[in-house]
Motif scaffolding. Sequence first.
Motif, PDB file in Angstrom:
ATOM      1  N   UNK A  19     -10.605   4.778   0.335  1.00  0.00           N
ATOM      2  CA  UNK A  19      -9.478   5.087  -0.555  1.00  0.00           C
ATOM      3  C   UNK A  19      -8.456   3.956  -0.624  1.00  0.00           C
ATOM      4  N   UNK A  20      -8.725   2.853   0.067  1.00  0.00           N
ATOM      5  CA  UNK A  20      -7.742   1.758   0.080  1.00  0.00           C
ATOM      6  C   UNK A  20      -8.099   0.682  -0.927  1.00  0.00           C
TER       7      UNK A  20
ATOM      8  N   UNK B  22     -15.145   4.747   9.650  1.00  0.00           N
ATOM      9  CA  UNK B  22     -14.078   3.835   9.222  1.00  0.00           C
ATOM     10  C   UNK B  22     -14.287   3.476   7.755  1.00  0.00           C
TER      11      UNK B  22
ATOM     12  N   UNK C  44      -4.774   5.694   5.607  1.00  0.00           N
ATOM     13  CA  UNK C  44      -6.221   5.414   5.606  1.00  0.00           C
ATOM     14  C   UNK C  44      -6.531   4.157   6.408  1.00  0.00           C
ATOM     15  N   UNK C  45      -5.673   3.132   6.204  1.00  0.00           N
ATOM     16  CA  UNK C  45      -5.898   1.885   6.956  1.00  0.00           C
ATOM     17  C   UNK C  45      -5.771   2.139   8.471  1.00  0.00           C
TER      18      UNK C  45
ATOM     19  N   UNK D 131     -19.060   5.334  14.197  1.00  0.00           N
ATOM     20  CA  UNK D 131     -17.611   5.058  14.115  1.00  0.00           C
ATOM     21  C   UNK D 131     -17.316   4.093  12.974  1.00  0.00           C
TER      22      UNK D 131
ATOM     23  N   UNK E  99      -8.495  -7.294   9.098  1.00  0.00           N
ATOM     24  CA  UNK E  99      -8.187  -7.155   7.660  1.00  0.00           C
ATOM     25  C   UNK E  99      -7.394  -5.866   7.404  1.00  0.00           C
ATOM     26  N   UNK E 100      -7.757  -4.801   8.117  1.00  0.00           N
ATOM     27  CA  UNK E 100      -7.021  -3.529   7.993  1.00  0.00           C
ATOM     28  C   UNK E 100      -5.557  -3.730   8.397  1.00  0.00           C
TER      29      UNK E 100
ATOM     30  N   UNK F 107     -13.213   6.355   5.598  1.00  0.00           N
ATOM     31  CA  UNK F 107     -11.753   6.498   5.597  1.00  0.00           C
ATOM     32  C   UNK F 107     -11.103   5.411   4.744  1.00  0.00           C
ATOM     33  N   UNK F 108     -11.644   4.213   4.821  1.00  0.00           N
ATOM     34  CA  UNK F 108     -11.038   3.070   4.143  1.00  0.00           C
ATOM     35  C   UNK F 108     -11.409   2.999   2.656  1.00  0.00           C
TER      36      UNK F 108
ATOM     37  N   UNK G 115     -13.050  -7.051  10.398  1.00  0.00           N
ATOM     38  CA  UNK G 115     -12.641  -5.990   9.462  1.00  0.00           C
ATOM     39  C   UNK G 115     -11.399  -5.260   9.978  1.00  0.00           C
TER      40      UNK G 115
ATOM     41  N   UNK H 133      -6.215   4.985   9.992  1.00  0.00           N
ATOM     42  CA  UNK H 133      -7.390   5.778  10.387  1.00  0.00           C
ATOM     43  C   UNK H 133      -8.607   4.882  10.559  1.00  0.00           C
ATOM     44  N   UNK H 134      -8.738   3.924   9.631  1.00  0.00           N
ATOM     45  CA  UNK H 134      -9.857   2.981   9.729  1.00  0.00           C
ATOM     46  C   UNK H 134      -9.778   2.143  10.991  1.00  0.00           C
TER      47      UNK H 134
ATOM     48  N   UNK I  21     -10.019  -4.460   4.084  1.00  0.00           N
ATOM     49  CA  UNK I  21     -11.300  -4.909   4.648  1.00  0.00           C
ATOM     50  C   UNK I  21     -12.383  -5.025   3.585  1.00  0.00           C
TER      51      UNK I  21
ATOM     52  N   UNK J 108     -10.906   4.199  13.976  1.00  0.00           N
ATOM     53  CA  UNK J 108     -12.378   4.303  14.055  1.00  0.00           C
ATOM     54  C   UNK J 108     -13.009   2.975  14.503  1.00  0.00           C
ATOM     55  N   UNK J 109     -12.458   1.892  13.969  1.00  0.00           N
ATOM     56  CA  UNK J 109     -13.021   0.586  14.358  1.00  0.00           C
ATOM     57  C   UNK J 109     -12.730   0.275  15.826  1.00  0.00           C
TER      58      UNK J 109
ATOM     59  N   UNK K 192      -3.891  -6.487   8.474  1.00  0.00           N
ATOM     60  CA  UNK K 192      -3.211  -7.349   7.502  1.00  0.00           C
ATOM     61  C   UNK K 192      -2.782  -6.519   6.291  1.00  0.00           C
ATOM     62  N   UNK K 193      -3.572  -5.533   5.922  1.00  0.00           N
ATOM     63  CA  UNK K 193      -3.237  -4.665   4.793  1.00  0.00           C
ATOM     64  C   UNK K 193      -2.022  -3.808   5.068  1.00  0.00           C
TER      65      UNK K 193
ATOM     66  N   UNK L  43      -5.377  -1.698  -2.210  1.00  0.00           N
ATOM     67  CA  UNK L  43      -4.598  -2.558  -1.302  1.00  0.00           C
ATOM     68  C   UNK L  43      -5.085  -4.006  -1.451  1.00  0.00           C
TER      69      UNK L  43
ATOM     70  N   UNK M  29      -2.498   5.136   1.572  1.00  0.00           N
ATOM     71  CA  UNK M  29      -3.345   3.971   1.888  1.00  0.00           C
ATOM     72  C   UNK M  29      -3.063   3.464   3.294  1.00  0.00           C
TER      73      UNK M  29
ATOM     74  N   UNK N 252      -4.709  -6.738   0.508  1.00  0.00           N
ATOM     75  CA  UNK N 252      -5.388  -7.254   1.711  1.00  0.00           C
ATOM     76  C   UNK N 252      -6.089  -6.075   2.375  1.00  0.00           C
TER      77      UNK N 252
ATOM     78  N   UNK O  74       0.829  -1.207   0.000  1.00  0.00           N
ATOM     79  CA  UNK O  74       0.000   0.000   0.000  1.00  0.00           C
ATOM     80  C   UNK O  74       0.863   1.256   0.000  1.00  0.00           C
TER      81      UNK O  74
END
Lengths: 86, 434
Positions: free
Chosen positions: B50-51, B44, A17-18, B40, A80-81, B47-48, A77, A20-21, B58, A24-25, A83-84, B54, A14, B56, A10
């Motif tokens: 844009x990935x 997420x 972003x991951x 939340x 998964x983030x 935010x995600x 999820x 950031x995700x 979500x 949030x999660x 792992x990315x 990638x 990216x 791997x 990535x």
Amino acid sequence: MLTSLHPGSPSAEEVAALLGGVRHLDDAIDTVIQVRIELWRLIADSHWRSHAVEALRASLLERVAAVTENCAAVETQRSACLAGIS
Amino acid sequence: MSGELEITSGGAISVDPEQMRAVADRMWAVAARLADAGESVRRAHQTLASTWGVPARPDLPALWVCGQALVDHADELASDARGTGIMADAFELADLRSRQEMLSIEHPAEAGRLQERIDELIASYPELDAMATSITAGWAQRSQEGMLDQWMDRFALGAMRLSALVPMAVLTRMLGDATDAAGSVLPGKRLTGGAPPVAVTRVSRSRVGGSATTLTQLVQRLPGGEAQVAVEKRTHGDGSVSYMAYVDGTRSLGFAGDDPWDMGSNWDLYAAGEQSAAYAATLEALRLAGAEPGARVDVVGYSQGAAIAGAVAMSGVYETSRVMIVGSPTVPVLNEDQTLIRAFHTDDPVGAGLSGGGPAGATGSPESVTISREYATHREATSVQSHLRDAYDQTLELADGSGDARVVALRASLEAEAADVVTVERTEYRATRP
């Protein structure tokens, strides 16, 4: 400065972003865990033997099960983030 | 035995409305947090988004579904919270109407003051009026479930109507005509007439291991044998003294015989609202045990003894903070600092029949409970056994083990009291008409 990237890795945006995700999660998971605790407290505190309350308790128990399922899905999820990123 | 145990905060009021509203408030708060969690997840997702490149990453559609599910659950929980609040309002409305009806005869001004809150509740939700009516009607039906369902009862009732035997005729009249008028003892109602003459003598005196700490123990301390009343004198850690009176039910179907615990006393107390010989004997037993007017006296009664217990609590002679009535033909309307524990079988001709099922509203302190159950099965010939002490022992054992929050609190209060009691001296009394 040169940065070497493996093919398929990535980009910095990216990764940001991951990350950031994931943040949030994490917020969502923390909140859902608190919600589950409070739902269990509500169930424990609603020990009145009455048809109306028993229906309410049954509904709260169903809600706990559904929220637990959602929490597991959010955790999947989040994994998964991560792992990315790695 | 058949019936399911029902415990309410009094009459049709399943749960104290304030406690139910507190639950609703907590549900609102949890719903708001759940909505936050959903937001939340949505953030997420945003935010995600844009990935997409990638390898791997979500499962974004699944993540969206998950966020939406959390928001939906939050909406449903908020809806449940609203429903719980409306239910609390409906219980309050049913309770207020029942109180208003009871107050309207002797305290019309006080009854009128309840109208403002009644109007406010009805204006808050259009269906509330019908819901409260339905709660009261449901209680009226449930509170006498199984009454005279057994074939022998129907036969016996028919026979009783033809019978010239006085006690049967009286009972029939009580069942048929007097229940609505006499079942609930209205607020502020005092017994009229003078105390009939009775002779009360001590039968036994003993030291008891401690105060009763369960509902079952309370009812099991009712006297048997020749004594009709037992008084426990309890000395507390600080040297103060309180009393527990246990009053048994009818012993004789006669009128004005030697035993004051007869149908004559039933009639005087229940139908005429006068001091009965058994009531006078109970007060005399308390006096002999050392209870002066103003002393703390709690009362437990069964059947006629329960009607006496209610009358003692309403008399204001003593400071009575807890009254337990089991299979009672009457239900006292108590003050807000008096806790009423009422146990009755919906098919008990006395506990539900003569009481007319009891008031739909709550009476006494918020800690008060009504424990009810249909006792007899429909395979049995008669529901007469629904009035027996053994039957009530079983029901109170079930209540003790129910885990109901109100029963748990009552037991905790009995245990706290027992921990403070140093000695319990129990005296049993036998009364006779001179």
